[in-house]
Design a protein around this motif. Structure first.
Motif, PDB file in Angstrom:
ATOM      1  N   GLU A 192      44.760  32.732  26.457  1.00 25.51           N
ATOM      2  CA  GLU A 192      43.233  32.482  27.000  1.00 25.51           C
ATOM      3  C   GLU A 192      42.482  31.850  26.153  1.00 25.51           C
ATOM      4  OE1 GLU A 192      45.025  35.414  25.757  1.00 25.51           O
ATOM      5  OE2 GLU A 192      45.546  36.539  27.716  1.00 25.51           O
ATOM      6  N   LYS A 193      42.601  31.609  25.223  1.00 30.95           N
ATOM      7  CA  LYS A 193      41.763  30.820  24.183  1.00 30.95           C
ATOM      8  C   LYS A 193      42.013  29.288  24.444  1.00 30.95           C
ATOM      9  CE  LYS A 193      39.807  30.507  19.745  1.00 30.95           C
ATOM     10  NZ  LYS A 193      39.769  31.343  18.542  1.00 30.95           N
ATOM     11  N   VAL A 194      43.268  28.956  24.736  1.00 37.59           N
ATOM     12  CA  VAL A 194      43.565  27.643  25.358  1.00 37.59           C
ATOM     13  C   VAL A 194      43.116  27.263  26.764  1.00 37.59           C
ATOM     14  CG1 VAL A 194      45.466  25.922  25.825  1.00 37.59           C
ATOM     15  CG2 VAL A 194      45.719  27.497  24.037  1.00 37.59           C
ATOM     16  N   GLY A 195      43.166  28.380  27.672  1.00 35.14           N
ATOM     17  CA  GLY A 195      42.615  28.295  28.749  1.00 35.14           C
ATOM     18  C   GLY A 195      41.090  27.961  28.904  1.00 35.14           C
ATOM     19  N   GLU A 196      40.549  28.800  27.984  1.00 38.43           N
ATOM     20  CA  GLU A 196      38.935  28.324  27.814  1.00 38.43           C
ATOM     21  C   GLU A 196      38.647  26.877  27.577  1.00 38.43           C
ATOM     22  OE1 GLU A 196      36.457  30.326  28.856  1.00 38.43           O
ATOM     23  OE2 GLU A 196      38.171  31.845  29.713  1.00 38.43           O
ATOM     24  N   MET A 197      39.312  26.396  26.497  1.00 39.09           N
ATOM     25  CA  MET A 197      39.445  25.095  25.873  1.00 39.09           C
ATOM     26  C   MET A 197      39.397  24.061  27.048  1.00 39.09           C
ATOM     27  SD  MET A 197      41.082  25.181  22.314  1.00 39.09           S
ATOM     28  CE  MET A 197      40.739  25.978  21.070  1.00 39.09           C
ATOM     29  N   VAL A 198      40.412  24.321  28.035  1.00 43.06           N
ATOM     30  CA  VAL A 198      40.720  23.599  29.148  1.00 43.06           C
ATOM     31  C   VAL A 198      39.666  23.495  30.141  1.00 43.06           C
ATOM     32  CG1 VAL A 198      42.320  23.178  31.180  1.00 43.06           C
ATOM     33  CG2 VAL A 198      43.097  23.470  28.971  1.00 43.06           C
ATOM     34  N   MET A 199      39.125  24.896  30.369  1.00 44.76           N
ATOM     35  CA  MET A 199      38.010  25.261  31.553  1.00 44.76           C
ATOM     36  C   MET A 199      36.473  24.127  30.833  1.00 44.76           C
ATOM     37  SD  MET A 199      38.380  28.698  33.229  1.00 44.76           S
ATOM     38  CE  MET A 199      36.715  29.126  32.535  1.00 44.76           C
ATOM     39  N   ARG A 200      36.313  24.316  29.547  1.00 44.21           N
ATOM     40  CA  ARG A 200      35.278  23.653  29.016  1.00 44.21           C
ATOM     41  C   ARG A 200      35.329  22.062  29.052  1.00 44.21           C
ATOM     42  NH1 ARG A 200      35.029  27.548  25.218  1.00 44.21           N
ATOM     43  NH2 ARG A 200      36.414  26.439  23.735  1.00 44.21           N
ATOM     44  N   GLU A 201      36.659  21.276  28.886  1.00 38.64           N
ATOM     45  CA  GLU A 201      36.717  20.224  29.169  1.00 38.64           C
ATOM     46  C   GLU A 201      36.674  19.505  30.829  1.00 38.64           C
ATOM     47  OE1 GLU A 201      37.122  17.463  27.112  1.00 38.64           O
ATOM     48  OE2 GLU A 201      36.699  18.949  25.494  1.00 38.64           O
ATOM     49  N   LEU A 202      37.335  20.410  31.681  1.00 40.04           N
ATOM     50  CA  LEU A 202      37.458  20.205  32.998  1.00 40.04           C
ATOM     51  C   LEU A 202      36.010  20.155  33.514  1.00 40.04           C
ATOM     52  CD1 LEU A 202      40.452  22.070  34.603  1.00 40.04           C
ATOM     53  CD2 LEU A 202      39.775  19.808  34.613  1.00 40.04           C
ATOM     54  N   LYS A 203      35.113  21.000  32.948  1.00 40.55           N
ATOM     55  CA  LYS A 203      33.637  21.206  33.266  1.00 40.55           C
ATOM     56  C   LYS A 203      32.766  19.694  33.035  1.00 40.55           C
ATOM     57  CE  LYS A 203      30.237  24.745  33.287  1.00 40.55           C
ATOM     58  NZ  LYS A 203      29.669  26.071  32.541  1.00 40.55           N
ATOM     59  N   LYS A 204      33.431  19.130  31.938  1.00 37.66           N
ATOM     60  CA  LYS A 204      32.751  17.988  31.601  1.00 37.66           C
ATOM     61  C   LYS A 204      33.256  16.870  32.249  1.00 37.66           C
ATOM     62  CE  LYS A 204      33.040  19.252  26.810  1.00 37.66           C
ATOM     63  NZ  LYS A 204      33.559  18.768  25.307  1.00 37.66           N
ATOM     64  N   LEU A 205      34.523  16.834  32.670  1.00 36.70           N
ATOM     65  CA  LEU A 205      35.231  15.749  33.751  1.00 36.70           C
ATOM     66  C   LEU A 205      34.836  15.854  35.196  1.00 36.70           C
ATOM     67  CD1 LEU A 205      38.744  15.817  32.105  1.00 36.70           C
ATOM     68  CD2 LEU A 205      37.072  14.099  31.686  1.00 36.70           C
ATOM     69  N   ASP A 206      34.862  17.092  35.535  1.00 39.34           N
ATOM     70  CA  ASP A 206      34.801  16.960  37.084  1.00 39.34           C
ATOM     71  C   ASP A 206      34.399  18.410  37.430  1.00 39.34           C
ATOM     72  OD1 ASP A 206      35.487  15.411  39.685  1.00 39.34           O
ATOM     73  OD2 ASP A 206      36.230  17.514  39.612  1.00 39.34           O
ATOM     74  N   LYS A 207      33.491  18.583  38.418  1.00 42.53           N
ATOM     75  CA  LYS A 207      32.913  20.182  38.538  1.00 42.53           C
ATOM     76  C   LYS A 207      34.080  20.620  39.419  1.00 42.53           C
ATOM     77  CE  LYS A 207      29.096  19.141  36.158  1.00 42.53           C
ATOM     78  NZ  LYS A 207      29.255  19.327  34.845  1.00 42.53           N
ATOM     79  N   ILE A 208      34.426  20.095  40.680  1.00 44.72           N
ATOM     80  CA  ILE A 208      35.333  20.591  41.588  1.00 44.72           C
ATOM     81  C   ILE A 208      36.689  20.807  40.766  1.00 44.72           C
ATOM     82  CG2 ILE A 208      36.788  20.139  43.577  1.00 44.72           C
ATOM     83  CD1 ILE A 208      33.858  20.090  43.984  1.00 44.72           C
ATOM     84  N   ALA A 209      37.267  20.228  39.956  1.00 44.27           N
ATOM     85  CA  ALA A 209      38.386  20.401  39.214  1.00 44.27           C
ATOM     86  C   ALA A 209      38.212  21.796  38.324  1.00 44.27           C
ATOM     87  CB  ALA A 209      38.726  19.166  38.245  1.00 44.27           C
ATOM     88  N   TYR A 210      37.071  21.649  37.713  1.00 41.84           N
ATOM     89  CA  TYR A 210      36.692  22.811  36.972  1.00 41.84           C
ATOM     90  C   TYR A 210      36.612  24.495  37.822  1.00 41.84           C
ATOM     91  CZ  TYR A 210      33.431  26.672  34.820  1.00 41.84           C
ATOM     92  OH  TYR A 210      33.126  27.630  34.383  1.00 41.84           O
ATOM     93  N   VAL A 211      36.158  24.283  39.126  1.00 39.61           N
ATOM     94  CA  VAL A 211      36.189  25.507  39.904  1.00 39.61           C
ATOM     95  C   VAL A 211      37.656  25.717  40.259  1.00 39.61           C
ATOM     96  CG1 VAL A 211      35.247  26.444  42.091  1.00 39.61           C
ATOM     97  CG2 VAL A 211      33.764  25.108  40.724  1.00 39.61           C
ATOM     98  N   ARG A 212      38.313  24.608  40.423  1.00 39.98           N
ATOM     99  CA  ARG A 212      39.689  25.053  41.057  1.00 39.98           C
ATOM    100  C   ARG A 212      40.408  25.694  39.853  1.00 39.98           C
ATOM    101  NH1 ARG A 212      41.442  18.789  42.876  1.00 39.98           N
ATOM    102  NH2 ARG A 212      40.605  18.850  45.160  1.00 39.98           N
ATOM    103  N   PHE A 213      40.287  24.970  38.667  1.00 40.31           N
ATOM    104  CA  PHE A 213      41.038  25.523  37.708  1.00 40.31           C
ATOM    105  C   PHE A 213      40.665  27.252  37.148  1.00 40.31           C
ATOM    106  CE2 PHE A 213      42.001  26.649  33.406  1.00 40.31           C
ATOM    107  CZ  PHE A 213      43.350  25.959  33.062  1.00 40.31           C
TER     108      PHE A 213
END
Length: 159
Positions: free
Chosen positions: A106-127
């Motif tokens: 879960e902690k790794v997943g949260e880190m991924v979501m923070r990075e995706l939020k910076k990279l691309d908003k659509i990808a963030y919502v998908r993930f």
């Protein structure tokens, strides 16, 4: 260093070079017994924590799996390979900085979501939609509001 040709333990370093990134040392060696030459490579061993999955099982951290998850969320999105590699590097640096031997998935997943939020908003919502396993439209719309500029973010009632 043991000679790969004759097995003798007596070898000497003939030449040492460091690669461009400075993270690998290449050594040319010569066996004092059979006089043959061979190359060895030396690099720092970095131990990333094991990932503890929701069911309690433990798996070794896998950069390729992390990369595949990011690329799946970023499918058909205008994000460069360099940006994704940078995100992966930042996640790994955070994992190393924690100094833990194990980390919950879960902690790794949260880190991924923070990075995706910076990279691309659509990808963030998908993930987020897959990772957080949304069960209703309100949860999904909350994730969209998180990345929509100028919109107030209100938490769903049961959080």
């Amino acid at each position: 260093m043991k000679c790969p040709f004759c097995g003798a333990m007596d070898t000497t370093v003939v030449d040492t070079r460091i690669n461009e990134d400075g993270d690998i040392v290449r050594r040319r060696r010569r066996c004092l017994n059979c006089d043959k030459r061979f190359t060895t490579y030396e690099r720092a061993e970095i131990r990333l924590p094991q990932v503890v999955k929701k069911n309690g099982s433990r798996v070794d951290y896998n950069r390729d799996k992390l990369s595949a998850s990011l690329w799946l969320a970023l499918r058909k999105r205008p994000v460069t390979t360099e940006a994704v590699d940078g995100a992966i590097t930042r996640i790994e640096e955070k994992l190393l900085a924690l100094g833990e031997r194990e980390i919950p998935s879960e902690k790794v997943g949260e880190m991924v979501m923070r990075e995706l939020k910076k990279l691309d908003k659509i990808a963030y919502v998908r993930f987020a939609s897959v990772y957080r396993n949304f069960e209703d439209v309100d949860e999904f719309s909350h994730a969209v509001r998180e990345v929509t500029p100028g919109k107030p973010v209100r938490r769903p009632r049961d959080e």
